[in-house]
Write a protein that holds these residues in place. Structure first.
Motif, mmCIF file in Angstrom:
data_model
loop_
_atom_site.group_PDB
_atom_site.id
_atom_site.type_symbol
_atom_site.label_atom_id
_atom_site.label_comp_id
_atom_site.label_asym_id
_atom_site.label_seq_id
_atom_site.Cartn_x
_atom_site.Cartn_y
_atom_site.Cartn_z
ATOM 1 N N TYR B 151 0.822 -1.224 0.000
ATOM 2 C CA TYR B 151 0.000 0.000 0.000
ATOM 3 C C TYR B 151 0.850 1.265 0.000
ATOM 4 O O TYR B 151 0.535 2.233 -0.676
ATOM 5 C CB TYR B 151 -0.960 0.002 1.201
ATOM 6 C CG TYR B 151 -1.752 1.293 1.322
ATOM 7 C CD1 TYR B 151 -2.631 1.684 0.319
ATOM 8 C CD2 TYR B 151 -1.597 2.143 2.422
ATOM 9 C CE1 TYR B 151 -3.347 2.877 0.413
ATOM 10 C CE2 TYR B 151 -2.303 3.331 2.526
ATOM 11 C CZ TYR B 151 -3.172 3.692 1.516
ATOM 12 O OH TYR B 151 -3.864 4.878 1.602
ATOM 13 N N ALA B 155 0.588 3.883 -2.915
ATOM 14 C CA ALA B 155 0.131 5.242 -2.614
ATOM 15 C C ALA B 155 1.000 6.272 -3.331
ATOM 16 O O ALA B 155 0.508 7.275 -3.861
ATOM 17 C CB ALA B 155 0.156 5.480 -1.103
ATOM 18 N N GLN B 156 2.291 6.013 -3.362
ATOM 19 C CA GLN B 156 3.208 6.962 -4.020
ATOM 20 C C GLN B 156 2.940 7.020 -5.519
ATOM 21 O O GLN B 156 3.094 8.068 -6.154
ATOM 22 C CB GLN B 156 4.655 6.564 -3.730
ATOM 23 C CG GLN B 156 4.988 6.722 -2.242
ATOM 24 C CD GLN B 156 6.359 6.185 -1.885
ATOM 25 O OE1 GLN B 156 7.377 6.710 -2.329
ATOM 26 N NE2 GLN B 156 6.391 5.129 -1.093
ATOM 27 N N ALA B 158 -0.101 6.133 -6.854
ATOM 28 C CA ALA B 158 -1.472 6.654 -6.980
ATOM 29 C C ALA B 158 -1.473 8.174 -7.080
ATOM 30 O O ALA B 158 -2.269 8.766 -7.802
ATOM 31 C CB ALA B 158 -2.313 6.209 -5.781
ATOM 32 N N LYS B 159 -0.546 8.797 -6.362
ATOM 33 C CA LYS B 159 -0.505 10.260 -6.375
ATOM 34 C C LYS B 159 -0.249 10.795 -7.781
ATOM 35 O O LYS B 159 -0.583 11.934 -8.092
ATOM 36 C CB LYS B 159 0.589 10.743 -5.413
ATOM 37 C CG LYS B 159 0.612 12.254 -5.244
ATOM 38 C CD LYS B 159 1.421 12.672 -4.044
ATOM 39 C CE LYS B 159 1.457 14.174 -3.902
ATOM 40 N NZ LYS B 159 2.073 14.588 -2.643
ATOM 41 N N ARG B 160 0.374 9.978 -8.637
ATOM 42 C CA ARG B 160 0.737 10.424 -9.989
ATOM 43 C C ARG B 160 -0.195 9.895 -11.066
ATOM 44 O O ARG B 160 0.126 9.947 -12.254
ATOM 45 C CB ARG B 160 2.190 10.021 -10.286
ATOM 46 C CG ARG B 160 3.199 10.643 -9.316
ATOM 47 C CD ARG B 160 3.053 12.145 -9.227
ATOM 48 N NE ARG B 160 3.808 12.727 -8.109
ATOM 49 C CZ ARG B 160 3.496 13.892 -7.544
ATOM 50 N NH1 ARG B 160 2.457 14.607 -7.971
ATOM 51 N NH2 ARG B 160 4.220 14.354 -6.544
ATOM 52 N N ILE B 161 -1.344 9.317 -10.667
ATOM 53 C CA ILE B 161 -2.341 8.871 -11.651
ATOM 54 C C ILE B 161 -3.674 9.547 -11.321
ATOM 55 O O ILE B 161 -4.217 9.340 -10.245
ATOM 56 C CB ILE B 161 -2.540 7.335 -11.599
ATOM 57 C CG1 ILE B 161 -1.206 6.594 -11.799
ATOM 58 C CG2 ILE B 161 -3.554 6.886 -12.661
ATOM 59 C CD1 ILE B 161 -1.317 5.073 -11.655
ATOM 60 N N ALA B 166 -6.751 6.887 -15.186
ATOM 61 C CA ALA B 166 -7.073 5.499 -14.843
ATOM 62 C C ALA B 166 -8.321 5.044 -15.596
ATOM 63 O O ALA B 166 -8.380 3.939 -16.131
ATOM 64 C CB ALA B 166 -7.282 5.361 -13.337
ATOM 65 N N SER B 181 -10.899 1.442 -8.682
ATOM 66 C CA SER B 181 -10.241 2.624 -9.279
ATOM 67 C C SER B 181 -8.844 2.848 -8.713
ATOM 68 O O SER B 181 -7.989 3.438 -9.371
ATOM 69 C CB SER B 181 -11.092 3.899 -9.189
ATOM 70 O OG SER B 181 -11.893 3.956 -8.057
ATOM 71 N N PHE B 182 -8.607 2.367 -7.497
ATOM 72 C CA PHE B 182 -7.260 2.477 -6.918
ATOM 73 C C PHE B 182 -6.329 1.394 -7.464
ATOM 74 O O PHE B 182 -5.109 1.568 -7.503
ATOM 75 C CB PHE B 182 -7.356 2.345 -5.393
ATOM 76 C CG PHE B 182 -6.044 2.520 -4.664
ATOM 77 C CD1 PHE B 182 -5.412 3.753 -4.625
ATOM 78 C CD2 PHE B 182 -5.439 1.447 -4.011
ATOM 79 C CE1 PHE B 182 -4.204 3.918 -3.956
ATOM 80 C CE2 PHE B 182 -4.233 1.606 -3.339
ATOM 81 C CZ PHE B 182 -3.616 2.839 -3.311
ATOM 82 N N PRO B 184 -5.171 0.206 -10.272
ATOM 83 C CA PRO B 184 -4.042 0.472 -11.181
ATOM 84 C C PRO B 184 -2.757 0.868 -10.443
ATOM 85 O O PRO B 184 -1.664 0.483 -10.849
ATOM 86 C CB PRO B 184 -4.569 1.612 -12.054
ATOM 87 C CG PRO B 184 -6.039 1.371 -12.128
ATOM 88 C CD PRO B 184 -6.414 0.862 -10.748
ATOM 89 N N ALA B 185 -2.885 1.584 -9.335
ATOM 90 C CA ALA B 185 -1.698 1.981 -8.565
ATOM 91 C C ALA B 185 -1.013 0.764 -7.949
ATOM 92 O O ALA B 185 0.221 0.682 -7.891
ATOM 93 C CB ALA B 185 -2.082 2.981 -7.478
ATOM 94 N N ILE B 186 -1.808 -0.177 -7.489
ATOM 95 C CA ILE B 186 -1.252 -1.420 -6.928
ATOM 96 C C ILE B 186 -0.554 -2.205 -8.038
ATOM 97 O O ILE B 186 0.574 -2.696 -7.859
ATOM 98 C CB ILE B 186 -2.378 -2.282 -6.296
ATOM 99 C CG1 ILE B 186 -3.009 -1.588 -5.094
ATOM 100 C CG2 ILE B 186 -1.851 -3.671 -5.943
ATOM 101 C CD1 ILE B 186 -2.349 -1.843 -3.750
#
Lengths: 365, 365
Positions: B151, B155-156, B158-161, B166, B181-182, B184-186
């Motif tokens: 996570y 999170a780091q 996610a801040k850039r997407i 997405a 929706s989150f 893609p960051a994972i």
């Protein structure tokens, strides 16, 4: 009037807010149960199911308090309100307190805040919180980027919140990052965390009224068949005015007292900025008296620093009838603040040694 | 033709896909470097920067492989492809392999899949993966709901997407949940994880071509100033046809061989369903010969089970000239599959004892 979790502006009509949000004003019956000045002097004005929380206490059921913080570089007096409330509840009702630190929220929302910086903020803020005097073994503090297990709880909640709902409830924009759109799930996981951790029970959230949309959503989700938890209760606080008398304190600018301010800074800020309800000349003040209800120095004494009801009342009437001058009132406040901050800084050093006893750790398989 | 991470349909034109995605066909120069049948027989047909990965290997720089899995109740042969590729690369190039298990993705996307069930799936799937013969101490497996530290990396990212990005990249709908929706960051955190874990280096992702949008986004994000990482390389696989000859295997229905299928089930499924390129009568087959290029039994031997090039060639020509009958070809495949599955089940039991040596654990402060 605009009140959302990320934006408060306009003239605040608290009675209208309570109606709009569908909450309940704190009545005399509840007030009688509360002993500490912070809880009974009107700053906490509205609630959801706090009567049920008290009932659970009376029936000797398990109860808890949960209130969190989005970390910032420095904490100011206004930031202490929910923690002072939590501490009061812990003392009065002998309950456990949960304190989630949402470093992720701050990181997602503040474009220029980098990852290591927000971790530093969390660490510093946690020391300030522990310094308030929470009980070891009864107080559970965690930050999302360290206690990453919060993700598995948040994920279970996220599954039950559509993007449309999150957007409507929290005013998300499509140009916001996807961390921000996920954050409501983390926030709800914080609110329900005492139940994830200790099992089903009623937990109360002392919180600024602007954060109520999170409470409402948490209450909806609590009873979902995936969770079958109790709806969390809430105690809603009014905003704490800045020194200038603005609606809400803000970390930018000079209108707040930081916990790190030196005695001379405190003196300078109060003398220079604390909005006065007094008259413009001593002669006029003696004649007409001041207005304590709009006087920031009096408000801060009432909210934070004068624990003795009798003394507060005396200050109120002396100021109102002109016996007590604005400058004299400020001296009382300055002394109180500086005594508090000196004690706080001492406690904060001690907190560095006890911090480990407060922090929840990730499970490892 | 429709090819997205969540939907593949229509007639697949792989050359067009490579062009549309802006990837590169694997050329003879690269093919010559690859020894294992799976990598060199055309199933892996396209890449991004795999030449750079080989160059880094030649210069004795650190390199790695990363490929993951969304866990499901049972694994089938098609699921093994990226792991067999990763294992081949580990053996040929002596590199570390990272295997993230995205129990969160499956949980977010499958409405009725409950949390404990997906944890079970992960545990079972991990045993199947280890059973393939990955090297201890060189292979790092983790699942998102256990190794929740993912996570803080996600999170780091996610801040850039933004949500818009997405949505556009992955076809999110506003009625999808905010976990989805989150996600893609994972996913990007998985792809960049080898670099978070070992420091900056080039890592290759063996992956179905339908997952390429994740690779592209991961490559964009890798070079962002927050991270300054290497762009990950990719090896794109074609889809593995079902027994019926459909484009892509699917866990629902009878068109796949599960790793838990009994010898008699394998025999029954292959005999009943495996799409044949043979003629409808023995007489006709002897006269005209079969078509191995559309024959599922031959394809499975080519992709999975016949490691010897000479023997495969012999089967190819004997089938084509009618010497080898469809039923005889099926017998060869059935024996190979059953030998593989018997060995696999044995290795899987052994994996239960060694699993702990493969799992990355959460950090605890």
């Amino acid at each position: 009037m605009k009140v959302t979790p990320w934006d408060v502006s306009g003239e605040i009509d608290y009675n209208k807010l309570v109606k709009d949000f569908g909450a309940t004003l704190i009545d005399e019956k509840i007030k009688k149960r509360l002993k500490t000045p912070l809880l009974k002097r009107g700053n906490y004005f509205s609630h959801r199911d706090f009567d049920k929380w008290l009932e659970a206490y009376d029936k000797k059921k398990i109860i808890s308090v949960i209130t969190g913080r989005g970390p910032s570089e420095k904490m100011h007096l206004g930031h202490l309100i929910p923690f002072l409330a939590a501490k009061s509840l812990q003392e009065e009702f002998n309950c456990k307190v949960f304190i989630p630190i949402s470093d992720d929220e701050k990181f997602f929302v503040k474009e220029d805040l980098n990852f290591n910086k927000v971790l530093e903020y969390s660490k510093e803020n946690i020391l300030d919180i522990i310094a308030l005097g929470f009980k070891v073994n009864e107080t559970f503090i965690f930050e999302d980027f360290i206690y990453t297990d919060i993700y598995k709880y948040a994920a279970q909640i996220a599954k039950r919140i559509t993007y449309s709902t999150a957007k409507a409830t929290f005013g998300l924009k499509t140009e916001n990052n996807i961390g921000w759109s996920f954050y409501p799930a983390i926030q709800i996981a914080h609110i329900l965390f005492p139940q994830f951790y200790l099992g089903k029970h009623i937990s109360v959230v002392p919180v600024g009224i602007d954060q109520d949309p999170f409470i409402k959503l948490a209450r909806d989700i609590a009873t979902h068949k995936d969770f079958k938890l109790e709806k969390p209760a809430a105690l809603h606080a009014k905003f704490i005015p800045s020194l200038f008398g603005n609606i809400k304190m803000s970390s930018s600018g000079e209108g707040v007292i930081f916990l790190t301010d030196s005695p001379s800074e405190v003196k300078r800020k109060i003398n220079k900025y604390a909005f006065s309800g007094g008259q413009s000349t001593i002669k006029e003040h003696r004649k007409k008296g001041g207005n304590p209800d709009i006087d920031i120095s009096f408000q801060y004494l009432k909210i934070f620093f004068e624990q003795d009801d009798k003394r507060l009342e005396k200050i109120y009437y002396n100021y109102k009838n002109g016996t007590l001058l604005s400058g004299e009132l400020k001296i009382i406040l300055i002394e109180k603040i500086n005594a508090f901050l000196a004690e706080h800084q001492k406690n904060r050093e001690e907190a560095k040694r006890s911090i480990d006893k407060f922090i929840i750790k990730n499970s490892i398989r």
